[in-house]
Scaffold this motif. Structure first.
Motif, short mmCIF file in Angstrom:
data_model
loop_
_atom_site.label_atom_id
_atom_site.label_comp_id
_atom_site.label_asym_id
_atom_site.label_seq_id
_atom_site.Cartn_x
_atom_site.Cartn_y
_atom_site.Cartn_z
N MET A 238 0.82 -1.22 0.00
CA MET A 238 0.00 0.00 0.00
C MET A 238 0.85 1.27 0.00
O MET A 238 0.32 2.37 -0.06
N GLY A 239 2.19 1.09 0.07
CA GLY A 239 3.08 2.25 0.02
C GLY A 239 3.41 2.83 1.38
O GLY A 239 4.07 3.88 1.46
N CYS A 240 2.95 2.19 2.46
CA CYS A 240 3.15 2.74 3.80
C CYS A 240 4.64 2.82 4.16
O CYS A 240 5.42 1.96 3.78
N ASN A 241 4.97 3.85 4.92
CA ASN A 241 6.34 4.03 5.40
C ASN A 241 6.33 5.09 6.49
O ASN A 241 5.79 6.18 6.26
N PRO A 242 6.88 4.77 7.68
CA PRO A 242 7.47 3.51 8.11
C PRO A 242 6.40 2.45 8.42
O PRO A 242 5.22 2.77 8.51
N ILE A 243 6.88 1.22 8.59
CA ILE A 243 6.00 0.11 8.96
C ILE A 243 6.35 -0.30 10.38
O ILE A 243 7.51 -0.63 10.67
N ILE A 244 5.36 -0.23 11.26
CA ILE A 244 5.59 -0.36 12.70
C ILE A 244 4.92 -1.64 13.20
O ILE A 244 3.76 -1.92 12.88
N LEU A 245 5.66 -2.42 13.98
CA LEU A 245 5.13 -3.66 14.55
C LEU A 245 4.90 -3.49 16.04
O LEU A 245 5.76 -2.97 16.75
N ILE A 246 3.72 -3.92 16.52
CA ILE A 246 3.51 -4.01 17.96
C ILE A 246 2.86 -5.36 18.28
O ILE A 246 2.19 -5.95 17.43
N GLY A 247 3.10 -5.85 19.49
CA GLY A 247 2.58 -7.17 19.87
C GLY A 247 3.24 -8.30 19.10
O GLY A 247 2.75 -9.42 19.09
N GLN A 248 4.38 -8.00 18.46
CA GLN A 248 5.05 -9.00 17.62
C GLN A 248 6.19 -9.64 18.40
O GLN A 248 7.36 -9.54 18.03
N ASP A 249 5.85 -10.31 19.51
CA ASP A 249 6.87 -10.90 20.38
C ASP A 249 7.61 -12.05 19.72
O ASP A 249 8.82 -12.18 19.84
N LEU A 250 6.85 -12.93 19.05
CA LEU A 250 7.43 -14.15 18.47
C LEU A 250 8.24 -14.92 19.51
O LEU A 250 9.23 -15.57 19.21
N ALA A 251 7.79 -14.83 20.74
CA ALA A 251 8.50 -15.47 21.86
C ALA A 251 7.55 -15.54 23.06
O ALA A 251 6.54 -14.84 23.11
N TYR A 252 7.94 -16.38 24.02
CA TYR A 252 7.14 -16.54 25.24
C TYR A 252 7.55 -15.46 26.26
O TYR A 252 8.11 -15.76 27.31
N THR A 253 7.27 -14.21 25.93
CA THR A 253 7.60 -13.11 26.84
C THR A 253 6.86 -13.30 28.17
O THR A 253 5.64 -13.52 28.17
N ASP A 254 7.60 -13.23 29.25
CA ASP A 254 7.03 -13.44 30.60
C ASP A 254 6.33 -14.79 30.71
O ASP A 254 5.39 -14.97 31.50
N GLY A 255 6.78 -15.76 29.89
CA GLY A 255 6.24 -17.12 29.96
C GLY A 255 4.84 -17.27 29.39
O GLY A 255 4.17 -18.28 29.64
N ARG A 256 4.38 -16.27 28.60
CA ARG A 256 3.02 -16.32 28.06
C ARG A 256 3.03 -16.47 26.53
O ARG A 256 4.00 -16.15 25.87
N VAL A 257 1.89 -16.92 26.00
CA VAL A 257 1.73 -17.12 24.56
C VAL A 257 1.15 -15.86 23.91
O VAL A 257 1.67 -15.37 22.91
N HIS A 258 0.05 -15.36 24.48
CA HIS A 258 -0.64 -14.20 23.92
C HIS A 258 -0.82 -13.12 24.98
O HIS A 258 -0.66 -13.37 26.19
N ALA A 259 -1.20 -11.94 24.52
CA ALA A 259 -1.62 -10.88 25.43
C ALA A 259 -2.87 -11.35 26.17
O ALA A 259 -3.66 -12.15 25.65
N GLN A 260 -3.07 -10.82 27.38
CA GLN A 260 -4.19 -11.27 28.22
C GLN A 260 -5.54 -11.05 27.55
O GLN A 260 -6.44 -11.87 27.65
N ASN A 261 -5.68 -9.94 26.85
CA ASN A 261 -6.97 -9.61 26.26
C ASN A 261 -7.15 -10.22 24.87
O ASN A 261 -8.08 -9.87 24.15
#
Length: 623
Positions: free
Chosen positions: A360-383
């Motif tokens: 779509m031509g966007c710039n910059p491209i920003i990632l959030i919630g993109q842990d790709l890891a078990y941060t704090d021993g969890r799989v997903h955000a609580q909500n």
């Protein structure tokens, strides 16, 4: 002055790899490579670095060393992909090339540019390069090895790879060796995950394709979104554990960035009074319907693929934009008589969202919630968890340790790691844009700038843009829907008729494959030339319907993978005529039976689609 052998090699290298090969070979190196004559009259190489010298190849008998290297190879056939770590002068590669069948290839990884240059001066590589038998990776940049592997390793050859280390290359270049092996393992695991996904979802993918066809006709080509948000920031919202830290801050980015959500993050965003601008749905499985079923009435545009979950696509109220998939391009173009653009999808909604933002031509491209890891021993955000997810805790097995954004260690799994590598490769290949990881936790994604979401919004999301209005005003007007439905209905009927013809041919193929097997295995007195001609004719007839057989692609793919992966179907070294005949007969039988069974499974889907189109035609006439 460069010798003729070197000039000839470089000329062919430039034809294959482009002019930039000269830039690679001109890189200066701290090491000195000395060519010496060995005791057997051939050449050997000595590397001098940090005041120390060592021989890369045998000081006395490099040719004998090369023969021994090849003689030690045990488990291979005429379809094996050889990966050789260490080039040296190349004597061992030339010996290995004598074993190659029509379908073998050799990938040569040489960490030292200086050694590669010397080999190009001494050995004539032109014949092997022109025949497409050898391919080079040169240098120490392990980040580039993924691209090299991806070009040559695929679903068909992934189970038939022979990795070989020449001489003591693993001791001479230990860090590079570890990186090469690690990335090869990751590449293989990524492809194996793709194969498992294809096998598991093969029925669902074909089902979705035909179920979605009417909605694809009524919907919009993703091409309409191309460059529509040039130089406007995009924020891709994923459901990693760190999303809990900053989801509320997204309110500040509304109408200052294109906010892209997946099915799992749509509800938590809406719960926080944040309206995403686009929702992306990629997965084919029914389970993803549960993530979005309570928000199917939203008017937020949906970006999806032609084979994504059909219930979501049918029931979703908002405007729908479709991306094609590689395997269905020919069939979709045939059924619709138009081309639907395709964007890279990777393996996750976030992967596809990144390529969408870029498209779509966007710039910059920003990632959030993109842990790709078990941060704090969890799989997903609580909500972002649902009842069917089970517990939200890190498992005790299948864990892989990687670097996090703070330089510490964090655990991931092989599926998430494949998503991570996809991000890194995409970013490297599309580096003209800026990529920001504002997750505030999780795995480090190379190529991204690490910032907090607050800092990112303050720096980049500064201009007001009415994103929703801009999306609403995209002109999607096309010709009359009923006219397109009628056209596709005729194409579906033609597809069915031709697949029935292919089925009849495959039944004949089964019959002659059985006869071929009986001739070679049971010594039956058949005219083998007549059988082989019949099978050749059937193959040629089926090839005429290549486009039509795309209609069974997802059904037949597991069969094709089985044919390539099972050892009994691979061409053996020194196999007898009888062994070859039995192998080809079984291979042929398996393929024809797979085609027949796949057509029998897809015809009811086409019939259902035809009836649906007819009903739609009738209903439109009475409106």
């Amino acid at each position: 002055m460069e010798n003729q052998i070197y000039q000839n090699n470089i000329s062919v290298l430039k034809e294959i790899y482009g002019e930039n090969i000269i830039d690679i070979l001109s890189d200066e190196s701290d090491e000195e490579i000395i060519v010496e004559e060995a005791k057997d009259g051939s050449y050997t190489l000595k590397i001098v670095s940090d005041g120390q010298s060592r021989y890369i190849t045998s000081k006395y008998a490099p040719i004998r060393e090369a023969k021994k290297f090849v003689n030690n190879i045990e488990d291979y056939d005429y379809e094996t992909l050889f990966i050789v770590f260490g080039m040296g002068i190349g004597y061992h590669i030339f010996e290995l090339s004598k074993l190659l069948g029509e379908n073998n290839k050799i990938l040569i990884i040489e960490p030292s540019i200086s050694i590669f240059r010397k080999s190009m001066e001494i050995s004539d590589w032109t014949d092997l390069m022109k025949k497409g038998k050898i391919f080079f990776f040169v240098g120490e940049d392990i980040e580039l090895i993924d691209q090299f592997y991806n070009r040559h390793i695929n679903e068909l050859n992934v189970s038939n790879i022979e990795f070989l280390v020449f001489s003591h290359y693993d001791k001479f270049f230990p860090e590079i060796y570890r990186g090469v092996v690690k990335r090869l393992k990751e590449c293989i695991e990524y492809i194996q995950v793709s194969i498992c996904t294809l096998k598991y979802f093969s029925n669902q993918l074909n089902y979705n394709l035909f179920k979605n066809l009417k909605e694809i006709i009524k919907g919009n080509n993703i091409k309409l979104l191309k460059n529509k948000f040039k130089d406007i920031p995009a924020i891709i919202v994923s459901a990693g554990p760190s999303l809990d830290k900053n989801i509320r801050q997204l309110k500040e980015a509304q109408n200052r960035a294109v906010i892209i959500a997946g099915g799992r993050t749509l509800k938590p965003l809406l719960d926080n009074d944040i309206n995403p601008d686009i929702v992306v749905s990629l997965d084919p499985a029914r389970a993803v319907y549960e993530l979005i079923k309570d928000n199917l009435d939203k008017e937020i545009p949906l970006v999806t693929t032609v084979i994504s979950q059909s219930d979501i696509i049918r029931e979703y109220r908002g405007k729908k934009y479709f991306s094609n998939v590689l395997e269905s391009i020919g069939l979709i173009n045939y059924l619709l008589s138009k081309e639907i653009d395709r964007i890279p999808q990777g393996g996750s909604v976030a992967n596809m969202s990144l390529s969408l933002a870029d498209y779509m031509g966007c710039n910059p491209i920003i990632l959030i919630g993109q842990d790709l890891a078990y941060t704090d021993g969890r799989v997903h955000a609580q909500n972002s968890t649902y009842e069917f997810d089970g517990n939200n805790k890190k498992p005790n097995e299948g864990l892989i340790e990687i670097e996090d954004i703070y330089g510490n260690r964090v655990y991931t799994n092989k599926v998430w790691l494949s998503f991570l590598r996809w991000f890194e490769l995409y970013i490297r290949e599309n580096s003209e844009k800026e990529y920001i990881d504002a997750t505030e936790g999780g795995a480090k994604i190379k190529g991204t700038k690490i910032m907090s979401l607050k800092e990112t919004i303050e720096k980049y999301c500064t201009k007001e843009v009415n994103i929703a209005e801009r999306l609403k005003n995209i002109d999607s007007s096309e010709s009359d829907i009923i006219e397109k439905i009628t056209h596709s209905l005729r194409r579906l009927q033609e597809l069915k008729k031709n697949l029935i013809k292919v089925k009849k041919k495959s039944i004949s193929g089964i019959k002659f494959s059985k006869k071929m097997l009986e001739y070679y295995r049971d010594n039956r007195e058949y005219d083998i030339n007549e059988i082989l001609k019949a099978l050749d004719d059937i193959d040629e007839d089926i090839k005429k319907y290549k486009l039509m057989t795309m209609g069974i692609y997802h059904f037949i793919s597991p069969i094709i993978l089985q044919i390539y992966h099972k050892e009994e179907f691979r061409e053996k070294v020194n196999e007898t005529e009888k062994e070859r005949g039995i192998r080809l007969a079984k291979k042929s039988y398996t393929l024809y039976e797979g085609i027949k069974n796949s057509i029998e499974r897809v015809i009811p889907l086409i019939d259902e689609c035809i009836e649906d189109f007819k009903q739609y035609e009738r209903s439109m006439k009475y409106e």
